[in-house]
Design an enzyme around this catalytic site. Structure first.
Site, PDB file in Angstrom:
ATOM      1  N   THR A   1       0.802  -1.223   0.000  1.00 32.63           N
ATOM      2  CA  THR A   1       0.000   0.000   0.000  1.00 32.63           C
ATOM      3  C   THR A   1       0.839   1.279   0.000  1.00 32.63           C
ATOM      4  OG1 THR A   1      -0.131  -0.249   2.407  1.00 32.63           O
ATOM      5  CG2 THR A   1      -1.987  -1.086   1.109  1.00 32.63           C
ATOM      6  N   GLU A   2       2.149   1.162  -0.102  1.00 28.11           N
ATOM      7  CA  GLU A   2       3.014   2.335   0.022  1.00 28.11           C
ATOM      8  C   GLU A   2       2.656   3.430  -0.987  1.00 28.11           C
ATOM      9  OE1 GLU A   2       5.510  -1.077   1.668  1.00 28.11           O
ATOM     10  OE2 GLU A   2       4.084  -0.778   0.028  1.00 28.11           O
TER      11      GLU A   2
END
Length: 244
Positions: free
Chosen positions: A121-122
Site C-alpha cells: 500500500t506504500e
C-alpha cells in the site's frame, strides 16, 4: 508493555507480534523488541527454528505512521531475519500490508490461512516499498511485483503463493505448518544453518549492494510533502489530493 510474545515447544521458538490494537504496526518499539527477541533466539542453542506469527486479525499493517522506525532499524531487522542461523517460518492468519510483507520476504518459509490478504500500500500514501524490496526482489516473481508494487492492489493467498510472497496456504494454517516444523526438527542444526546460508546468499548480496541507497530513498520519501498528505489522508480516512 511487552510487544512480542515468546513461547517454545520442542525447540521451536514462537515470536508473536502482540500489538493488535495497533494492527501490529511496525513501531520503533516493536521493531526494537523483535530484534532483541531474534538476537536471543540466534544465540540459544536450544532453539532449532523460529516461528514468527501474530495476535489479532492482522499480521502487520506496515510502518506505524505515528511512531515509525528509522529506515536503518527496519533494514537491520530484515537483515537479521535473513542472517539468523535458524530457519524462520512466518505463520499468518490475517492481513499483511506494506512493511509486513517485508517481514514475510525476509523469512525462509511463509505459510498462511485462506483468511489472509496482502497488499503493498506504500504508493497509495505517497511513498515506495523501498526498504522492504531488499528481501522481496530476489525471491518473488518480478512481473507480479511490478504490478502489485505499482498499484497497491490486494492479493489473496492463491495469488500470493503463485507469485512467491508466501510458500503455502490452507484453510487450517497449523495443518500446513505441522509437516514443515516436523522436517525442521528432524534436521541437523549445523546442516540447517549451512543450507540457509546457501539459500540466502543472493538476498544478502542485495542488502550489501542496495541497502544504503534504499534507506536514503525511504527517508527522503517519508519526509516529503506528498507523504505528509498521503499519511494525513489515511489517518483522516479520505482520499489524498492526487486521486482522480
Amino acid at each position: 508493555m511487552t510487544l512480542i510474545g515468546r513461547t517454545r515447544v520442542r525447540g521451536v521458538e514462537t515470536l508473536s507480534l502482540d500489538a493488535p490494537e495497533r494492527r501490529n504496526a511496525l513501531s520503533a518499539a516493536l521493531v526494537g523488541e523483535l530484534a532483541g527477541a531474534l538476537t536471543d533466539a540466534g544465540r540459544d542453542t536450544g532453539v532449532r527454528a523460529v516461528v514468527l506469527t501474530h495476535t489479532g486479525n492482522t499480521f502487520s499493517a506496515g510502518a506505524d505512521l505515528r511512531d515509525p522506525p528509522a529506515p536503518e532499524a527496519l533494514v537491520g531487522l530484515l537483515r537479521q531475519l535473513v542472517e539468523l542461523p535458524r530457519p524462520v517460518v512466518a505463520r499468518v492468519t490475517g492481513h499483511v500490508r506494506a512493511g509486513g510483507l517485508g517481514l514475510l520476504g525476509a523469512c525462509d518459509i511463509a505459510v498462511a490461512s485462506h483468511a489472509a490478504t496482502f497488499a503493498f500500500t506504500e504508493v497509495r500514501i505517497g511513498v515506495a516499498p523501498a526498504v522492504i524490496s531488499l528481501p522481496l526482489l530476489p525471491r518473488a516473481d518480478p512481473r507480479a511485483l511490478a504490478r502489485y508494487f505499482l498499484t497497491g492492489e490486494r492479493l489473496d493467498t492463491a495469488e500470493a503463493a503463485r507469485t512467491g510472497l508466501i510458500t503455502a496456504a490452507g484453510e487450517d494454517v497449523d495443518e500446513v505448518l505441522a509437516p514443515i516444523l516436523d522436517g525442521l526438527r528432524r534436521s541437523a542444526p549445523e546442516a540447517l544453518a549451512e543450507t540457509k546460508r546457501l539459500l540466502t546468499a543472493r538476498v544478502l548480496e542485495t542488502f550489501d549492494r542496495d541497502a544504503a541507497g534504499l534507506t536514503a530513498l525511504s527517508a527522503r520519501l517519508f519526509s516529503s510533502a506528498t507523504a505528509r498528505e498521503g499519511m494525513t489522508a489515511f489517518l483522516e480516512r479520505r482520499d489524498p489530493e492526487w486521486v482522480v
